[in-house]
Design a protein around this motif. Structure first.
Motif, PDB file in Angstrom:
ATOM      1  N   GLY A 296       0.810  -1.207   0.000  1.00 23.41           N
ATOM      2  CA  GLY A 296       0.000   0.000   0.000  1.00 23.41           C
ATOM      3  C   GLY A 296       0.843   1.256   0.000  1.00 23.41           C
ATOM      4  N   ILE A 297       1.910   1.261   0.788  1.00 25.21           N
ATOM      5  CA  ILE A 297       2.817   2.420   0.826  1.00 25.21           C
ATOM      6  C   ILE A 297       3.521   2.583  -0.517  1.00 25.21           C
ATOM      7  CG2 ILE A 297       4.936   3.303   1.859  1.00 25.21           C
ATOM      8  CD1 ILE A 297       3.972   2.153   4.523  1.00 25.21           C
ATOM      9  N   GLU A 298       3.895   1.474  -1.130  1.00 29.04           N
ATOM     10  CA  GLU A 298       4.543   1.536  -2.452  1.00 29.04           C
ATOM     11  C   GLU A 298       3.616   2.197  -3.474  1.00 29.04           C
ATOM     12  OE1 GLU A 298       5.759  -1.600  -5.986  1.00 29.04           O
ATOM     13  OE2 GLU A 298       5.834  -2.280  -3.911  1.00 29.04           O
ATOM     14  N   VAL A 299       2.364   1.763  -3.487  1.00 29.38           N
ATOM     15  CA  VAL A 299       1.396   2.342  -4.420  1.00 29.38           C
ATOM     16  C   VAL A 299       1.110   3.800  -4.058  1.00 29.38           C
ATOM     17  CG1 VAL A 299      -0.964   2.203  -5.283  1.00 29.38           C
ATOM     18  CG2 VAL A 299       0.354   0.106  -4.922  1.00 29.38           C
ATOM     19  N   TYR A 300       0.952   4.080  -2.781  1.00 23.08           N
ATOM     20  CA  TYR A 300       0.675   5.428  -2.280  1.00 23.08           C
ATOM     21  C   TYR A 300       1.762   6.399  -2.732  1.00 23.08           C
ATOM     22  CZ  TYR A 300      -0.528   9.010   1.264  1.00 23.08           C
ATOM     23  OH  TYR A 300      -0.875  10.174   1.915  1.00 23.08           O
ATOM     24  N   ASP A 301       3.021   5.989  -2.572  1.00 17.03           N
ATOM     25  CA  ASP A 301       4.132   6.849  -2.974  1.00 17.03           C
ATOM     26  C   ASP A 301       4.173   7.042  -4.483  1.00 17.03           C
ATOM     27  OD1 ASP A 301       4.843   7.105  -0.332  1.00 17.03           O
ATOM     28  OD2 ASP A 301       6.453   5.613  -0.421  1.00 17.03           O
ATOM     29  N   LYS A 302       3.857   5.996  -5.213  1.00 14.47           N
ATOM     30  CA  LYS A 302       3.870   6.067  -6.672  1.00 14.47           C
ATOM     31  C   LYS A 302       2.774   6.971  -7.205  1.00 14.47           C
ATOM     32  CE  LYS A 302       3.909   2.958 -10.696  1.00 14.47           C
ATOM     33  NZ  LYS A 302       3.792   1.541 -11.128  1.00 14.47           N
TER      34      LYS A 302
END
Length: 450
Positions: A296-302
């Motif tokens: 989720g953090i990976e997608v959020y940052d992207k």
């Protein structure tokens, strides 16, 4: 028909053809000249720089000291496509407005000057640019911006050609504010209303302020701005509300908590979930990262500067569950999230006071959203029905339409009626309604924390 009239009509047809051409070409490749008014004299500058300093307020006076809708600066540009300046003048205005947190910020709008020279008829067109990147705003694209996420503005110009050919002025604002607060409905509404206040203060727009009447129109993300502007106008901008003849919208976001479950795990629209998480967190200045898992953090940052064109279809089958920690698979277990999405629920807000045309698709399966509820793939038909019935019960004249199609496929059916409906409102024809035949819908109460 005399020679002058014939040439005028040919000129208008050329504008229509050029606007349609905008749907087929990439972003502008070169700069065009712009006239900037900042005081007693004008100067010529380049309007194609990205980011363009024109859109940033750098004055010494605090923004909070200005009244909402105050004009901060202005310039006139030629509409540009692929580096070619076209014979269509656009007045761009930076003005004081209000963000989701009630803070004074600088908004920007583009006013397409009426082909007749002056007019009292104003169309406030709310764009569906749907992006987390401020550089994707329609005013940037109109001024020569090259971001792919902003290219939809040229297609939207084509959609508004019928109004231009009838002598209307078109106001197209960067409704998401200076930080691209995607899905923050009240901010969209306040930016829209303040853009209209600013437009009436700038003679260069060709709008006759004393007698100006306004029609609101928008689809999808543009419906967010349209509906919230209509709802907030009586309290936030009564000076503008008294000028509005009606609001036409389609593909309507009503209760975000419902939409979250509707698009969950869908094929095309699932990526809108993390986009909304970023937009809501940004607009309210809260940190939702502690509730996300590593993916989720990976997608959020992207997603921080993602546009809708980058997201659609890019996350097939993505679900809320895949983004959050196990303790938060039910969104209602996150108190701050519950609080925020409830503030974005139109079903709990006051009614507008102007006539409404509301269109909504009902066959989301055509865009890969299967089962659960009826909708167009991203917006929920039952929520829209209940909102329309709520307005009807408050005395609002509502024309409600449903199309057995998906979100994108409904546009060709909604747009012609929306244009005709608004023309009738400007002509003074009493607004019709079909309130008695609107089917029952969904409850629109606030999401309850668990």
């Amino acid at each position: 028909m005399d020679h002058t009239s014939r040439n005028g009509r040919r000129g208008w047809a050329l504008v229509a053809a050029v606007a349609l051409l905008a749907t087929l070409v990439p972003a502008g490749q070169a700069a065009q000249a712009a006239t900037v008014t900042g005081g007693a004299t004008d100067r010529v500058v380049s309007a194609a720089a990205t980011p363009d300093p024109f859109f940033t307020y750098t004055g010494a006076k605090p923004l909070a000291d200005y009244a909402p809708g105050a004009v901060l600066k202005q310039r006139t540009v030629n509409y540009s496509i692929a580096g070619i300046p076209l014979p269509l003048k656009v007045v761009q205005i930076v003005f004081r407005t209000t963000n989701q947190r009630g803070q004074a910020v600088a908004g920007v709008t583009s006013v397409f000057k009426p082909l007749t020279g002056v007019t009292s008829k104003v169309i406030s067109y709310q764009s569906f640019y749907d992006s987390l990147n401020p550089e994707d705003g329609p005013s940037r694209s109109v001024a020569g911006g090259k971001n792919p996420g902003g290219m939809g503005a040229h297609f939207e110009t084509a959609m508004m050609v019928p109004f231009l050919l009838q002598g209307y002025a078109i106001v197209m604002s960067d409704t998401q504010g200076p930080t691209a607060d995607f899905a923050a409905g009240p901010e969209y509404g306040m930016v829209t209303l303040d853009s209209l206040r600013a437009t009436l203060k700038v003679p260069a727009t060709g709008v006759v302020a004393l007698t100006a009447k306004i029609g609101l129109i928008g689809y999808s993300g543009g419906a967010i701005g349209t509906n919230w502007a209509a709802v907030l106008a009586p309290s936030y901008a009564p000076d503008i509300n008294k000028r509005i003849v009606g609001a036409a919208e389609g593909g309507v976001l009503v209760r975000p908590a419902t939409n979250l479950t509707y698009v969950d795990s869908s094929l095309v629209w699932a990526g809108i979930v993390p986009m909304a998480i970023v937009g809501v967190a940004r607009s309210f200045n809260v940190d939702l990262r502690p509730y996300l898992n590593a993916y989720g953090i990976e997608v959020y940052d992207k997603m921080q500067k993602a546009s809708i064109i980058q997201v659609l279809g890019a996350y097939p089958g993505l679900s809320w569950k895949k983004l959050v920690k196990p303790a938060y698979v039910d969104p209602s277990t996150i108190p701050i999230f519950v609080k925020l999405v409830n503030q974005l629920n139109l079903g709990t807000r006051p009614n507008p006071t102007v006539p409404m045309l509301i269109g909504q698709g009902t066959v989301g399966e055509l865009e890969g959203t299967i089962g659960k509820q009826r909708g167009d793939g991203v917006m929920v038909a039952g929520d829209v029905r209940t909102l329309a019935k709520k307005y009807c019960s408050g005395g609002v004249k509502v024309t409600h339409r449903e199309y057995p199609l998906s979100h994108f496929l409904s546009v060709p059916f909604w747009l012609p009626e929306a244009i005709s409906w608004l023309n009738a409102r400007f002509a003074g024809t009493p607004a019709p309604d079909n309130c008695a035949t609107i089917p029952a819908g969904n409850p629109l109460g606030p999401l309850k924390a668990s």
